[in-house]
Design a protein around this motif. Structure first.
Motif, PDB file in Angstrom:
ATOM      1  N   GLN A 238       0.839  -1.205   0.000  1.00  0.00           N
ATOM      2  CA  GLN A 238       0.000   0.000   0.000  1.00  0.00           C
ATOM      3  C   GLN A 238       0.874   1.254   0.000  1.00  0.00           C
ATOM      4  N   ALA A 239       0.501   2.244  -0.796  1.00  0.00           N
ATOM      5  CA  ALA A 239       1.265   3.492  -0.859  1.00  0.00           C
ATOM      6  C   ALA A 239       1.315   4.171   0.506  1.00  0.00           C
ATOM      7  N   LYS A 240       0.258   4.018   1.299  1.00  0.00           N
ATOM      8  CA  LYS A 240       0.179   4.654   2.622  1.00  0.00           C
ATOM      9  C   LYS A 240       1.014   3.927   3.672  1.00  0.00           C
ATOM     10  N   SER A 241       1.711   2.882   3.258  1.00  0.00           N
ATOM     11  CA  SER A 241       2.532   2.150   4.227  1.00  0.00           C
ATOM     12  C   SER A 241       3.700   2.981   4.732  1.00  0.00           C
ATOM     13  N   GLY A 242       4.125   3.953   3.934  1.00  0.00           N
ATOM     14  CA  GLY A 242       5.292   4.745   4.300  1.00  0.00           C
ATOM     15  C   GLY A 242       6.598   4.033   4.025  1.00  0.00           C
ATOM     16  N   LEU A 243       6.528   2.898   3.343  1.00  0.00           N
ATOM     17  CA  LEU A 243       7.711   2.099   3.054  1.00  0.00           C
ATOM     18  C   LEU A 243       8.124   2.299   1.601  1.00  0.00           C
ATOM     19  N   LYS A 244       9.414   2.402   1.363  1.00  0.00           N
ATOM     20  CA  LYS A 244       9.924   2.699   0.024  1.00  0.00           C
ATOM     21  C   LYS A 244       9.990   1.455  -0.852  1.00  0.00           C
ATOM     22  N   ASN A 245      10.433   0.342  -0.277  1.00  0.00           N
ATOM     23  CA  ASN A 245      10.639  -0.880  -1.049  1.00  0.00           C
ATOM     24  C   ASN A 245       9.369  -1.717  -1.035  1.00  0.00           C
ATOM     25  N   ARG A 246       8.361  -1.193  -1.696  1.00  0.00           N
ATOM     26  CA  ARG A 246       7.035  -1.789  -1.608  1.00  0.00           C
ATOM     27  C   ARG A 246       6.989  -3.181  -2.245  1.00  0.00           C
ATOM     28  N   GLY A 247       6.458  -4.127  -1.479  1.00  0.00           N
ATOM     29  CA  GLY A 247       6.322  -5.495  -1.947  1.00  0.00           C
ATOM     30  C   GLY A 247       7.595  -6.315  -1.885  1.00  0.00           C
ATOM     31  N   LYS A 248       8.626  -5.801  -1.230  1.00  0.00           N
ATOM     32  CA  LYS A 248       9.934  -6.452  -1.272  1.00  0.00           C
ATOM     33  C   LYS A 248      10.410  -6.865   0.125  1.00  0.00           C
ATOM     34  N   TYR A 249      11.378  -7.800   0.129  1.00  0.00           N
ATOM     35  CA  TYR A 249      12.012  -8.193   1.385  1.00  0.00           C
ATOM     36  C   TYR A 249      12.582  -6.976   2.105  1.00  0.00           C
ATOM     37  N   LYS A 250      13.141  -6.068   1.334  1.00  0.00           N
ATOM     38  CA  LYS A 250      13.837  -4.903   1.885  1.00  0.00           C
ATOM     39  C   LYS A 250      12.925  -4.034   2.750  1.00  0.00           C
ATOM     40  N   THR A 253      13.384  -4.075   6.430  1.00  0.00           N
ATOM     41  CA  THR A 253      14.576  -3.470   7.035  1.00  0.00           C
ATOM     42  C   THR A 253      14.406  -1.970   7.235  1.00  0.00           C
ATOM     43  N   GLU A 254      13.290  -1.412   6.761  1.00  0.00           N
ATOM     44  CA  GLU A 254      13.043   0.028   6.887  1.00  0.00           C
ATOM     45  C   GLU A 254      12.382   0.347   8.230  1.00  0.00           C
ATOM     46  N   GLU A 255      12.665   1.542   8.729  1.00  0.00           N
ATOM     47  CA  GLU A 255      12.047   2.001   9.974  1.00  0.00           C
ATOM     48  C   GLU A 255      11.492   3.412   9.780  1.00  0.00           C
ATOM     49  N   PRO A 256      10.358   3.526   9.090  1.00  0.00           N
ATOM     50  CA  PRO A 256       9.759   4.853   8.893  1.00  0.00           C
ATOM     51  C   PRO A 256       9.279   5.426  10.219  1.00  0.00           C
ATOM     52  N   PRO A 257       9.122   6.738  10.302  1.00  0.00           N
ATOM     53  CA  PRO A 257       8.700   7.356  11.562  1.00  0.00           C
ATOM     54  C   PRO A 257       7.259   6.986  11.909  1.00  0.00           C
ATOM     55  N   PRO A 258       6.900   7.096  13.181  1.00  0.00           N
ATOM     56  CA  PRO A 258       5.515   6.832  13.591  1.00  0.00           C
ATOM     57  C   PRO A 258       4.553   7.790  12.892  1.00  0.00           C
ATOM     58  N   LYS A 259       3.291   7.361  12.801  1.00  0.00           N
ATOM     59  CA  LYS A 259       2.275   8.183  12.174  1.00  0.00           C
ATOM     60  C   LYS A 259       0.978   8.042  12.957  1.00  0.00           C
ATOM     61  N   ASP A 260       0.324   9.163  13.218  1.00  0.00           N
ATOM     62  CA  ASP A 260      -0.939   9.175  13.965  1.00  0.00           C
ATOM     63  C   ASP A 260      -0.817   8.464  15.302  1.00  0.00           C
ATOM     64  N   GLY A 261       0.360   8.578  15.912  1.00  0.00           N
ATOM     65  CA  GLY A 261       0.550   8.023  17.242  1.00  0.00           C
ATOM     66  C   GLY A 261       0.875   6.547  17.286  1.00  0.00           C
ATOM     67  N   LEU A 262       1.002   5.910  16.128  1.00  0.00           N
ATOM     68  CA  LEU A 262       1.320   4.483  16.085  1.00  0.00           C
ATOM     69  C   LEU A 262       2.595   4.243  15.295  1.00  0.00           C
ATOM     70  N   PRO A 263       3.377   3.213  15.672  1.00  0.00           N
ATOM     71  CA  PRO A 263       4.591   2.895  14.919  1.00  0.00           C
ATOM     72  C   PRO A 263       4.252   2.463  13.497  1.00  0.00           C
ATOM     73  N   GLY A 265       5.792   0.275   9.817  1.00  0.00           N
ATOM     74  CA  GLY A 265       6.687  -0.771   9.347  1.00  0.00           C
ATOM     75  C   GLY A 265       6.898  -1.860  10.368  1.00  0.00           C
ATOM     76  N   ILE A 266       8.113  -2.365  10.392  1.00  0.00           N
ATOM     77  CA  ILE A 266       8.452  -3.474  11.275  1.00  0.00           C
ATOM     78  C   ILE A 266       8.248  -3.120  12.749  1.00  0.00           C
ATOM     79  N   ASN A 267       8.401  -1.833  13.076  1.00  0.00           N
ATOM     80  CA  ASN A 267       8.217  -1.415  14.466  1.00  0.00           C
ATOM     81  C   ASN A 267       6.769  -1.573  14.928  1.00  0.00           C
ATOM     82  N   TYR A 268       5.842  -1.539  13.985  1.00  0.00           N
ATOM     83  CA  TYR A 268       4.437  -1.772  14.339  1.00  0.00           C
ATOM     84  C   TYR A 268       4.235  -3.215  14.809  1.00  0.00           C
TER      85      TYR A 268
END
Length: 713
Positions: A238-250, A253-263, A265-268
């Motif tokens: 999803q484009a709203k994921s905040g992740l650059k390597n969409r659909g990929k293993y990579k 490995t990304e750690e985008p900043p929290p959004k709307d008070g929730l972690p 990417g992987i931190n979620y």
């Protein structure tokens, strides 16, 4: 170059012949052909003595059974010559599926391309092949060399290539059953796009910096697990994921900043509190073209190659090391975040039987065939692998051991595990115990209509004979939400009180009822298959208000998390995941399958509720009991029909936990006794830290909800 056998490989138009055991040839001939003393058997050098043992009619054909004094020797060509001059190669038939064949030709050594200081050793098991060569290709995929292989004991062919080391692209050409077949090595550990060519690999050169596959989060016992099932591509598409390597293993490995008070990417996933991330198949599969940009979508239950990661999730499927390094980076990052990794593995069938390297190299061996000679189809995809055969069992064990050692995988979920035999699954358990006893093994223990006898199948009714192997608990699923194949039916969580006694058994991990220990019970109400729970509720309760359906959904998930056994959560279940009503979205587009980060944030109070339930489960040992005698600590409280309540006595303390579920449409009351109590779960809130204190003897519980309290006797 393989020799020209054209003088002998002619297939007669009048008959065909097969070795069915070591001294029996079965001939299917035109009814017009003479039978008695009409055939001569030759190995191309001398005639061999044969005797007609039996004949019978089959429509316009005649079946002839020939006894041969000389034992069949795999890898030699035999020809049957009729007195009319008709000649045919005697094909290798059912003989490869005999116990004697397994006994004589089982090979317990290392297979594949083995890199040494003196070059590469290529080793392939091909006992029925007459010849095998290694084809060496350059980077432009042009063949530059052919290396004849020498036949060794147990049907293994071996070749040494002193000048061909790391990075060498290769295939095998096999002469078998009168055909010349080129194929990738089934034991190749690295491969080009769509696994067309294997590549000689130096595993150390695929390791990320600081890589240690045995450095992983600590984990005590299976019942401590909370499993989160996730598709690699769904996670970030999803484009709203905040992740650059969409659909990929990579993306892992990304750690985008929290959004709307929730972690994000992987931190979620880490924040949610689960212990294990189960990835839908990441072994190479055939239903997606890795060369296409963007690649098509599929869940990946179409395996081609068992040792190589899928390339469509890689940033560069053309370069063999890239996908390997990216998978290691993904697993390393998950480990760093305190999350263990489970692979969903599909050894029960292959994408296409005749295109499989296994079938190309040893025809008829790796698969089951029914009594009529057709591929057994218990899997529903046209082929069932034969795990009971020793070299298929070896491949399964070798593969899981490789993923555990080389990639640091922490668990394996076996797709359609009921196809496999119990001995194989127990060997898998033993082999992984030698690496790391905390590795989880579980699977779909359904009864599958394959030719293997029921008493040998790794299905849930045989769970007592496969200790420390878990099974998806379909009894739990159907009792809590309704029968799977009747979308109008209901379970306890959506208003059916008749299954209350069944749910009680599930709360105790189905110990004694189905399993030896509670940790064999994989408890779930939603997974990638079939409708999501939210879509199911929309079908079974089309006229019910959304907030009521949310209550049903919360209740079903709460029962899953708080039961004895191992809770299994489908990614997105915590935010009422929907696939817009699509039941099996295995090849639906991303807009149906994507992990909906927007929806997650829109209902984040429910997400926090599920997070709270997980934290409570992890905090209190009372929810993670295993043995049958532990279940004596659970005492059910007398309650009206819609209410299911029980008390769990904490071990070595005077505290007890009281759990109350209301599966009805109305509020109700229940007597839970005197004394002070601290409320951990109520309404849409759940926390290890008490929400409030109460001394009420009779407590009211809202419809389709859960209350959890701590009391001190």
């Amino acid at each position: 170059m393989i020799r020209d056998y054209s003088a002998y490989k002619k297939v007669s138009q009048a008959f065909t012949a097969y070795w069915d055991d070591f001294q029996t040839i079965t001939v299917m001939a035109d009814i017009s052909l003479d039978v008695q003393d009409a055939y001569t058997l030759t190995d191309g050098h001398i005639d061999l003595s044969i005797e007609v043992k039996e004949t019978s009619k089959m429509g316009k054909k005649r079946l002839v059974s020939l006894h041969v004094d000389h034992e069949y020797s795999p890898g030699n060509n035999y020809f049957l010559v009729h007195s009319s001059g008709e000649t045919s190669l005697v094909f290798t038939g059912k003989v490869v599926r005999t116990d004697l064949f397994d006994e004589r030709y089982y090979y317990d050594g290392e297979l594949g391309a083995i890199l040494t200081e003196n070059g590469t050793i290529f080793r392939v098991w091909a006992p029925t092949a007459t010849e095998v060569i290694v084809n060496i290709y350059n980077e432009e995929f042009q063949k530059v060399k052919e290396l004849p292989m020498l036949k060794q004991e147990q049907g293994v062919f071996e070749g040494l290539a002193p000048e061909d080391g790391e990075g060498t692209l290769y295939t095998y050409t096999v002469y078998v059953n009168g055909e010349i077949r080129e194929t990738i090595d089934p034991y190749a550990k690295a491969a080009t796009s769509n696994c067309k060519f294997g590549m000689v690999m130096n595993a150390s050169n695929t390791n990320p910096d600081g890589w240690n596959p045995m450095e992983k989060p600590t984990f005590a016992k299976p019942s401590d697990a909370v499993i989160y099932e996730l598709h690699v591509r769904d996670f970030s598409s999803q484009a709203k994921s905040g992740l650059k390597n969409r659909g990929k293993y990579k993306a892992f490995t990304e750690e985008p900043p929290p959004k709307d008070g929730l972690p994000s990417g992987i931190n979620y996933i880490k924040w949610l509190g689960v212990t294990h991330v189960e990835l839908l198949p990441i072994q190479d599969f055939g239903s997606v073209d890795e060369m296409k940009a963007p690649p098509g979508y599929n869940w990946g239950y179409d395996p081609i190659h068992y040792f190589v990661p899928e390339g469509s999730y890689s940033l560069n499927s053309h370069e063999p090391y890239t996908r390997i390094r990216e998978v290691k980076e993904m697993i390393g990052k998950l480990h760093e975040k305190g999350l263990r990794v489970i692979m969903d593995v599909v050894y029960n069938h292959v994408y296409q039987l005749h295109a499989s390297p296994l079938e190309k190299i040893v025809p008829g061996y790796y698969f089951r065939f029914d009594h009529g000679g057709k591929p057994s189809n218990g899997t529903g995809v046209g082929n069932d692998t034969a795990s009971e055969r020793r070299m298929m069992r070896k491949l399964i064990v070798d593969s899981v051991v490789y993923w555990a050692k080389e990639y640091g995988v922490d668990g394996f979920r076996f797709d359609l595990m009921g196809i496999h035999d119990k001995e194989t699954m127990n060997e898998v358990r033993y082999a992984l115990d030698c690496i790391d006893p905390s590795i989880l093994i579980f699977g779909e223990g359904w009864h599958m209509n394959t030719i293997l006898p029921d008493h040998r199948k790794a299905m849930s009714s045989n769970a007592r004979e496969t200790p420390r192997i878990g099974y998806f608990n379909d009894h739990f699923r159907d009792s809590v939400k309704g029968k799977l194949f009747d979308t109008g039916s209901t379970g306890f969580a959506n208003g059916n009180f008749s299954v209350k006694e069944d749910v009680k058994k599930c709360i105790m991990g189905s110990v004694g009822d189905k399993f030896i220990t509670a940790s064999q019970s994989i408890n779930y109400v939603e997974c990638h298959d079939n409708h999501t729970l939210w879509d199911r509720l929309n079908r079974s309760h089309p006229s019910v208000r959304e907030e009521v359906k949310q209550g049903m959904h919360r209740l079903a998930t709460a029962i899953t998390i708080l039961c004895q056994g191992i809770p299994f959560i489908h990614a997105g279940q915590e935010f009422f995941r929907t696939k817009n009503g699509v039941e099996d979205s295995y090849k639906s587009p991303d807009k149906i399958n994507r992990f909906d980060w927007q929806r997650m944030r829109a209902v984040q109070e429910n997400v926090k509720y599920i997070r709270g339930l997980i934290s409570i489960r992890k905090h209190f040992e009372a929810f993670k009991m295993t043995e049958g005698h532990d279940m004596n600590r659970i005492n059910f409280i007398d309650s009206p029909g819609p209410i299911l309540a029980y008390r769990i006595n904490q071990h070595h303390t005077s505290e007890a936990i009281i759990v109350i579920h209301n599966g009805g449409y109305h509020s109700d009351v229940i007597d839970i006794g005197d004394g002070d109590k601290w409320v951990l779960v109520e309404g849409e809130h759940a926390s290890v830290e008490p929400l409030r204190k109460t001394s009420e003897k009779v407590i009211s519980i809202a419809p389709f909800s859960t209350i959890v309290l701590i009391t001190s006797d």
